[in-house]
Design an enzyme around this catalytic site. Structure first.
Site, PDB file in Angstrom:
ATOM      1  CD  GLU A 127      21.691  39.260  14.809  1.00 41.78           C
ATOM      2  OE1 GLU A 127      20.571  39.826  14.829  1.00 41.78           O
ATOM      3  OE2 GLU A 127      21.916  38.144  15.313  1.00 41.78           O
ATOM      4  N   PRO A 128      22.257  42.774  10.704  1.00 42.21           N
ATOM      5  CG  PRO A 128      21.232  41.886   8.791  1.00 42.21           C
ATOM      6  CD  PRO A 128      21.898  41.489  10.072  1.00 42.21           C
ATOM      7  CD  GLU A 363      37.463  44.017  17.716  1.00 42.83           C
ATOM      8  OE1 GLU A 363      37.821  44.024  18.900  1.00 42.83           O
ATOM      9  OE2 GLU A 363      37.976  43.290  16.851  1.00 42.83           O
TER      10      GLU A 363
HETATM   11  N1  CAA Z   1      32.225  42.257  30.846  1.00 40.77           N
HETATM   12  C1  CAA Z   1      31.320  41.423  31.406  1.00 40.77           C
HETATM   13  N2  CAA Z   1      29.987  41.669  31.374  1.00 40.77           N
HETATM   14  C2  CAA Z   1      29.564  42.794  30.763  1.00 40.77           C
HETATM   15  C3  CAA Z   1      30.462  43.709  30.169  1.00 40.77           C
HETATM   16  C4  CAA Z   1      31.845  43.394  30.234  1.00 40.77           C
HETATM   17  N3  CAA Z   1      32.757  44.182  29.695  1.00 40.77           N
HETATM   18  N4  CAA Z   1      29.746  44.719  29.657  1.00 40.77           N
HETATM   19  C5  CAA Z   1      28.456  44.464  29.909  1.00 40.77           C
HETATM   20  N5  CAA Z   1      28.355  43.310  30.581  1.00 40.77           N
HETATM   21  C6  CAA Z   1      27.146  42.654  31.095  1.00 40.77           C
HETATM   22  C7  CAA Z   1      26.399  43.523  32.084  1.00 40.77           C
HETATM   23  O1  CAA Z   1      26.913  43.377  33.394  1.00 40.77           O
HETATM   24  C8  CAA Z   1      24.979  42.998  31.966  1.00 40.77           C
HETATM   25  O2  CAA Z   1      24.840  41.817  32.681  1.00 40.77           O
HETATM   26  P1  CAA Z   1      23.898  41.749  34.024  1.00 40.77           P
HETATM   27  O3  CAA Z   1      22.517  42.142  33.594  1.00 40.77           O
HETATM   28  O4  CAA Z   1      24.025  40.326  34.469  1.00 40.77           O
HETATM   29  O5  CAA Z   1      24.491  42.730  34.979  1.00 40.77           O
HETATM   30  C9  CAA Z   1      24.891  42.615  30.505  1.00 40.77           C
HETATM   31  O6  CAA Z   1      26.228  42.456  30.030  1.00 40.77           O
HETATM   32  C10 CAA Z   1      24.201  43.661  29.662  1.00 40.77           C
HETATM   33  O7  CAA Z   1      24.900  44.854  29.844  1.00 40.77           O
HETATM   34  P2  CAA Z   1      24.231  46.290  29.661  1.00 40.77           P
HETATM   35  O8  CAA Z   1      22.956  46.344  30.455  1.00 40.77           O
HETATM   36  O9  CAA Z   1      25.257  47.314  29.955  1.00 40.77           O
HETATM   37  O10 CAA Z   1      23.820  46.239  28.113  1.00 40.77           O
HETATM   38  P3  CAA Z   1      23.474  47.370  27.086  1.00 40.77           P
HETATM   39  O11 CAA Z   1      22.382  46.883  26.216  1.00 40.77           O
HETATM   40  O12 CAA Z   1      23.271  48.674  27.794  1.00 40.77           O
HETATM   41  O13 CAA Z   1      24.786  47.427  26.152  1.00 40.77           O
HETATM   42  C11 CAA Z   1      26.992  47.996  25.477  1.00 40.77           C
HETATM   43  C12 CAA Z   1      26.038  47.602  26.618  1.00 40.77           C
HETATM   44  C13 CAA Z   1      28.311  48.265  26.162  1.00 40.77           C
HETATM   45  C14 CAA Z   1      26.518  49.239  24.770  1.00 40.77           C
HETATM   46  C15 CAA Z   1      27.090  46.805  24.499  1.00 40.77           C
HETATM   47  O14 CAA Z   1      25.879  46.558  23.826  1.00 40.77           O
HETATM   48  C16 CAA Z   1      28.188  46.984  23.463  1.00 40.77           C
HETATM   49  O15 CAA Z   1      29.359  46.819  23.771  1.00 40.77           O
HETATM   50  N6  CAA Z   1      27.810  47.301  22.203  1.00 40.77           N
HETATM   51  C17 CAA Z   1      28.779  47.393  21.111  1.00 40.77           C
HETATM   52  C18 CAA Z   1      28.939  46.057  20.443  1.00 40.77           C
HETATM   53  C19 CAA Z   1      30.217  45.978  19.667  1.00 40.77           C
HETATM   54  O16 CAA Z   1      31.277  46.341  20.126  1.00 40.77           O
HETATM   55  N7  CAA Z   1      30.107  45.433  18.467  1.00 40.77           N
HETATM   56  C20 CAA Z   1      31.275  45.190  17.663  1.00 40.77           C
HETATM   57  C21 CAA Z   1      31.037  44.039  16.773  1.00 40.77           C
HETATM   58  S1  CAA Z   1      32.329  42.880  16.690  1.00 40.77           S
HETATM   59  C22 CAA Z   1      33.452  43.479  15.576  1.00 40.77           C
HETATM   60  O17 CAA Z   1      33.433  44.601  15.151  1.00 40.77           O
HETATM   61  C23 CAA Z   1      34.511  42.490  15.266  1.00 40.77           C
HETATM   62  C24 CAA Z   1      35.174  42.600  13.952  1.00 40.77           C
HETATM   63  O18 CAA Z   1      34.863  41.851  13.041  1.00 40.77           O
HETATM   64  C25 CAA Z   1      36.352  43.495  13.804  1.00 40.77           C
END
Ligand code: CAA
Length: 380
Positions: A127-128, A363
């Protein structure tokens, strides 16, 4: 331990290589220039089974393993990363998510046309004001009994306009934080859903990246994926596999640039000999070759772990981190080896250099991969 590809894997690799040379290479420069979506090429990729590679054949997929998918992604990305990102999102983020967590009805209705390539999918998380910080969703999906009322804006959505089926992540219950997030299947044409502006990008210019606007879109309850509140975990689990797809894209971009640079260095003469005979160039190529092979091992290992039902969160993040860095460094060096020719479009390497950059961003940025990796090793 066996580092040799099977006959079947070699055949898939060769088929993808042939397709890339015969179908993607012609017009790739013009499509990049005009920001033209490779519609005809994507249609053919669907017919050949590249858009639902890992999906079971009962849902119109090719029923192959992750390594096959990675090999195909690598070959296609050597030539046209704009086409390969469409394939990666459709396979890893949309088809995999639906096949793994969707209901039988959702698979019949949505997965089948996506896996056959009849329709294209998009994954809508960013999102933005919520990119890396993915839990801060502002898009809302208010529970109205038999449907959700969806409101908000999504940004930088790959396949934004070319898709027909969208997996949209939205907040239903703010008080529950990430446990109040849902993933909904939204169809193009639903009232209140508008495709916004197309982004004018540095690279992967043939792919269409758009913002999306949702205003009081009624999404039926049966379009929710998984239990209430499963949306954030759905996104995280899906992205873990998506990162293997983007890692293989980055690997392909790097390998494509390296192959062009090697060929050029073997043909171009300076100071009375082929430039590969000059140590300054030979050492660059030696380093590129070594780095690409190192990245390849990480990417194939992540695919192997996924195929063998071993947790691949860590290996996928390491593969993406390394392969995208190698893609960036290799493409910059490939331009350098080409000298003045490298700076013009005709020689392809400048496009590969522009395409490489996004692999360090989408991603999950490289910095996000380091968060995932460091948390995983800290908890070991
Ligand atoms: N599998 C399952 N559950 C997961 C997980 C995984 N790989 N990673 C995190 N979780 C769960 C955690 O266990 C937690 O759940 P519980 O509270 O029940 O334990 C919950 O998710 C939240 O996790 P965190 O507390 O670790 O969350 P965070 O706020 O610290 O963020 C992060 C973690 C890894 C930084 C995450 O926010 C992230 O991956 N951010 C990047 C997002 C991203 O990749 N965006 C890309 C956009 S899509 C795109 O680009 C597609 C395109 O068009 C090409």
């Amino acid at each position: 331990m066996n580092f040799q590809l099977s006959e079947e894997h070699l055949m898939i690799q060769q088929a993808a290589r042939d397709f890339a040379q015969q179908e993607l290479l012609p017009g790739v420069i013009e499509r990049d220039d005009a920001q033209k979506f490779p519609a005809e090429q994507i249609k053919k990729m669907g017919e050949l089974g590249f858009l639902g590679m890992m999906v079971d054949s009962k849902y119109n997929g090719s029923g192959m393993d992750t390594l096959s998918y990675v090999l195909a992604m690598e070959e296609l990305s050597k030539v046209d990363a704009s086409a390969s990102v469409v394939m990666s999102v459709n396979n890893s983020l949309v088809c995999w998510g639906l096949e793994t967590f969707g209901t039988e009805e959702q698979k019949e209705k949505y997965l089948k046309p996506l896996a056959s390539g009849e329709k294209i999918g998009a994954f809508c998380l960013s999102e933005p004001e919520a990119g890396s910080d993915a839990t801060s969703q502002r898009t809302t999906a208010v529970d109205k009994g038999d449907h959700y009322l969806l409101n908000g804006t999504k940004n930088w959505i790959t396949n934004g306009n070319s898709a027909s089926i969208y997996l949209v992540i939205a907040q239903t219950d703010v008080d529950k934080g990430h446990k109040g997030i849902n993933a909904l299947i939204v169809e193009k044409g639903m009232d209140g859903f508008v495709v916004g502006k197309k982004e004018d990008k540095l690279g992967i210019r043939g792919s269409d990246t758009h913002s999306l606007m949702f205003t009081d879109v009624k999404v039926p309850k049966e379009n929710r994926i998984g239990e209430d509140g499963f949306g954030f975990k759905f996104a995280m689990k899906t992205l873990s596999g998506g990162r293997i797809g983007i890692a293989s894209q980055a690997l392909g971009i790097a390998a494509g640039a390296y192959e062009l640079a090697l060929k050029y260095a073997q043909e171009r003469k300076a100071f009375g000999k082929e430039i590969i005979q000059h140590q300054a160039i030979a050492f660059k190529l030696a380093e590129m070759h070594t780095e690409i092979e190192a990245a390849r091992m990480l990417v194939y290992k992540a695919a192997w772990e996924k195929d063998n039902k071993i947790n691949y969160d860590l290996s996928g993040a390491m593969a993406k981190l390394k392969a995208s860095e190698v893609a960036m460094k290799t493409t910059v060096e490939a331009v350098q080896i080409h000298g003045g020719y490298g700076y013009v479009k005709e020689y392809h390497v400048e496009r590969l250099m522009r395409d490489a950059k996004i692999t360090q961003i989408y991603e999950g940025t490289s910095e996000i991969q380091k968060i995932v990796i460091s948390r995983a090793i800290a908890n070991k």
